[in-house]
Scaffold this active site. Sequence first.
Site, PDB file in Angstrom:
ATOM      1  CG  LEU A 146       0.436   3.232   5.139  1.00 18.12           C
ATOM      2  CD1 LEU A 146       0.448   4.490   5.760  1.00 18.12           C
ATOM      3  CD2 LEU A 146       0.609   2.886   3.721  1.00 18.12           C
TER       4      LEU A 146
ATOM      5  CB  ILE B 181      -0.924  -0.103   1.279  1.00 21.41           C
ATOM      6  CG1 ILE B 181      -1.620  -1.363   1.260  1.00 21.41           C
ATOM      7  CG2 ILE B 181      -1.860   1.092   1.301  1.00 21.41           C
ATOM      8  CD1 ILE B 181      -2.678  -1.352   2.297  1.00 21.41           C
TER       9      ILE B 181
ATOM     10  CE1 TYR C 202      -1.107  -6.557  12.056  1.00 19.15           C
ATOM     11  CE2 TYR C 202      -3.660  -6.676  11.758  1.00 19.15           C
ATOM     12  CZ  TYR C 202      -2.339  -6.327  11.379  1.00 19.15           C
ATOM     13  OH  TYR C 202      -2.295  -5.442  10.392  1.00 19.15           O
TER      14      TYR C 202
ATOM     15  N   GLY D 150       8.855  -5.232   2.394  1.00 19.78           N
ATOM     16  CA  GLY D 150       8.661  -4.112   1.264  1.00 19.78           C
ATOM     17  C   GLY D 150       9.916  -4.500   0.147  1.00 19.78           C
TER      18      GLY D 150
ATOM     19  CE  LYS E  14      -1.805  -2.794  12.242  1.00 16.50           C
ATOM     20  NZ  LYS E  14      -0.909  -1.354  11.693  1.00 16.50           N
TER      21      LYS E  14
END
Length: 357
Positions: A99, A35, A171, A59, A175
């Site tokens: 991100l 993203i 997880y 990435g 968050k």
Amino acid sequence: MPLSGEEPLFDRAARQASAPAGRLRAVVTGGAGFIGSHLCEELLCRGYAVHAVDDLSTGRVANLAAVATHPALRLGVASVAEADVADRVCVDADVVFHLAGVVGVQRLAAEPLDVVQRNLRCNEAMLTAAARHGVPILLASSSEVYGDGPVPFREQDPVRPGVTEGPRGGYACAKAMSEWLAFGHAARSGLPVVVARLFNTVGPRQSGQHGMVLPRFVAQALRGDPITVYGSGEQTRCFAHVREVARALADLAEARGVAGRVFNVGSEQETTVADLAAVVRERAGCGAPIVRVPLASVFPAGFVDPVRRRPCLQRLRRAIGWVPSASLPAIVDELLALGRAGGLPDVDAACVRSRAN
Ligand code: UDP
């Protein structure tokens, strides 16, 4: 004082006036990710100078190939979980899109401790640094925080990360905890913050290596392998195109009335996983069989696979006039074409071509 929700994330005109060459400076952590790389492209199109920061754990430099020579893009390879890195990247920024994080249900199932620790560490480091420098920050959170609550999920619903003895909730909890950290900083120091809860996002550059269903189905169909539907296949998800999601994130950072608030970002077109498999097989025009794989054979005991997931997008629509337009068949077609041309991370195009001949 907590922000009222009437403010934009940052005053672009004021910042622009003091920015070098009048270019606003955006940091995108996870900027070489799936993203993040699309967001970098979107921000470059909007005239920002973009500092992508990525530790390249998942990435890939190749994700930024289309903009690699853009004079306003800089890629720094570093982990923002390190406080000094987080601090450095915030020093000159006008806005931060945070991100970076560890995603993928297979990772979560295999390494629950690592996933929770790394997500908490990098979120805490970035939020602390942003607060120290007073840099507005958009925090990417996840629809996972809603757990298996009733749909549609609304931002004001309580979070439901699940039981601590099961691995999946960690997880979600990391968050949700990061959202609380963000709003805690907002309350203490006036840090301007927006939280984007991302729902299932799909499109070019996504790898299925750590679980994500659509790239896996597309790669399976192109290879002629069985398409693996986990569980009953009746579980639902809503899939948004990554370019539209990137646009929404940039829009959110620039919109009025968003500071101090949470926004669902995604599609509200709900599809069962079984239907998704059928769409992929049909669009691929392949005879790949669709097979059912018991959940217990892919996930550890106690791993919950949410039965339904669908956002309420009213708040997002009001803020940015969000109308995603990419249909699922169109997204699948785009991925199939990319895969055949050698443009998907999990697909060996030579192998696909040799099958076709
Ligand atoms: N899934 C599947 N086959 C696969 C990979 C995933 O049926 O090869 C299912 C998975 O069990 C879940 C849905 O697809 O119900 C979406 O999975 P993904 O990992 O993409 O995202 P999430 O579960 O986080 O929504």
